[in-house]
Design a protein around this motif. Structure first.
Motif, short mmCIF file in Angstrom:
data_model
loop_
_atom_site.label_atom_id
_atom_site.label_comp_id
_atom_site.label_asym_id
_atom_site.label_seq_id
_atom_site.Cartn_x
_atom_site.Cartn_y
_atom_site.Cartn_z
N LEU A 64 0.80 -1.22 0.00
CA LEU A 64 0.00 0.00 0.00
C LEU A 64 0.85 1.28 0.00
N GLY A 65 2.16 1.14 0.13
CA GLY A 65 3.04 2.30 0.11
C GLY A 65 2.97 3.12 1.39
N THR A 66 2.83 2.45 2.51
CA THR A 66 2.77 3.13 3.80
C THR A 66 3.63 2.35 4.79
N THR A 67 3.58 2.75 6.04
CA THR A 67 4.37 2.04 7.06
C THR A 67 3.46 1.11 7.86
N PRO A 68 4.04 0.05 8.41
CA PRO A 68 3.25 -0.84 9.27
C PRO A 68 2.66 -0.11 10.48
N GLU A 69 3.41 0.85 11.00
CA GLU A 69 2.94 1.60 12.16
C GLU A 69 1.72 2.45 11.81
N ALA A 70 1.74 3.05 10.62
CA ALA A 70 0.60 3.87 10.19
C ALA A 70 -0.63 2.99 10.01
N LEU A 71 -0.44 1.81 9.43
CA LEU A 71 -1.57 0.89 9.27
C LEU A 71 -2.09 0.42 10.62
N GLU A 72 -1.18 0.12 11.53
CA GLU A 72 -1.59 -0.34 12.87
C GLU A 72 -2.39 0.74 13.58
N THR A 73 -1.95 2.00 13.46
CA THR A 73 -2.67 3.11 14.07
C THR A 73 -4.05 3.26 13.45
N ALA A 74 -4.11 3.18 12.11
CA ALA A 74 -5.40 3.30 11.42
C ALA A 74 -6.33 2.15 11.81
N TYR A 75 -5.76 0.95 11.93
CA TYR A 75 -6.57 -0.21 12.32
C TYR A 75 -7.11 -0.04 13.73
N SER A 76 -6.27 0.43 14.65
CA SER A 76 -6.71 0.66 16.04
C SER A 76 -7.85 1.68 16.08
N THR A 77 -7.72 2.74 15.31
CA THR A 77 -8.75 3.77 15.26
C THR A 77 -10.06 3.20 14.70
N ALA A 78 -9.93 2.44 13.60
CA ALA A 78 -11.12 1.84 12.98
C ALA A 78 -11.76 0.82 13.91
N LYS A 79 -10.93 0.11 14.65
CA LYS A 79 -11.43 -0.92 15.58
C LYS A 79 -12.19 -0.26 16.74
N GLN A 80 -11.77 0.92 17.15
CA GLN A 80 -12.48 1.64 18.19
C GLN A 80 -13.88 2.05 17.71
N ALA A 81 -13.95 2.44 16.45
CA ALA A 81 -15.24 2.84 15.88
C ALA A 81 -16.14 1.64 15.63
N ASN A 82 -15.51 0.48 15.29
CA ASN A 82 -16.27 -0.74 14.99
C ASN A 82 -15.56 -1.92 15.64
N PRO A 83 -15.90 -2.26 16.88
CA PRO A 83 -15.21 -3.34 17.59
C PRO A 83 -15.31 -4.70 16.90
#
Length: 162
Positions: A64-83
């Motif tokens: 995806l042309g990003t960092t694993p940390e950025a994806l992990e942060t985005a996933y955590s945020t999305a998971k908070q919105a949708n457990p």
């Protein structure tokens, strides 16, 4: 009847019932003793878990042309919105958005995640964003292949060369 013979008969009946129950269980494929489960040492379920959660996004992040940390942060945020959000759904949403947004600007990662949060499947979400059923199905299959290839590429990069 003598008292001693009553005891012998009772023991014989009890032994017969026990033997009969054991034979029935074995005959039905049920074992009376638990069996040990043996797995190969190199089996994926025996390998160590990544030392850091973002390590699970290594291959996909590169794709995806990003960092694993950025994806992990985005996933955590999305998971908070949708457990109920699963990692695979999150990865698919990102890959689908990357693959389809140039042809259909309405298809974004956030739009797909919002559809999932509202209870729709990824396919139904893609259809509500303008794809046909076949296009949505084909896009999902392609995204799954790409995610799998990214994971395989990362796994092979981690293994030391012999």
């Amino acid at each position: 009847m003598k008292p001693g013979s009553q005891v012998i008969i009772a023991v014989a009946v009890a032994a017969g019932l026990t033997l009969g129950a054991a034979a029935t269980g074995v005959g039905q494929g049920k074992s009376q003793t638990p069996r040990a489960r043996h797995t190969s040492v190199g089996h994926p379920s025996n390998t160590a878990k990544p030392s850091h959660p973002s390590d699970t996004f290594q291959g996909v992040a590169k794709k995806l042309g990003t960092t694993p940390e950025a994806l992990e942060t985005a996933y955590s945020t999305a998971k908070q919105a949708n457990p109920k959000l699963k990692r695979g759904q999150f990865v698919a949403a990102n890959i689908l958005a990357q693959n389809l947004s140039s042809k259909n600007p309405a298809i974004t990662t956030q739009a797909i995640l919002s559809g999932l949060q509202s209870g729709k499947s990824i396919g139904r979400t893609l259809q509500s964003l303008g794809l046909s059923s076949k296009e949505a199905h084909d896009a999902q299959r392609q995204a799954a292949r790409e995610a799998k290839a990214a994971d395989r590429a990362e796994d092979s990069a981690e293994k030391p060369k012999p």
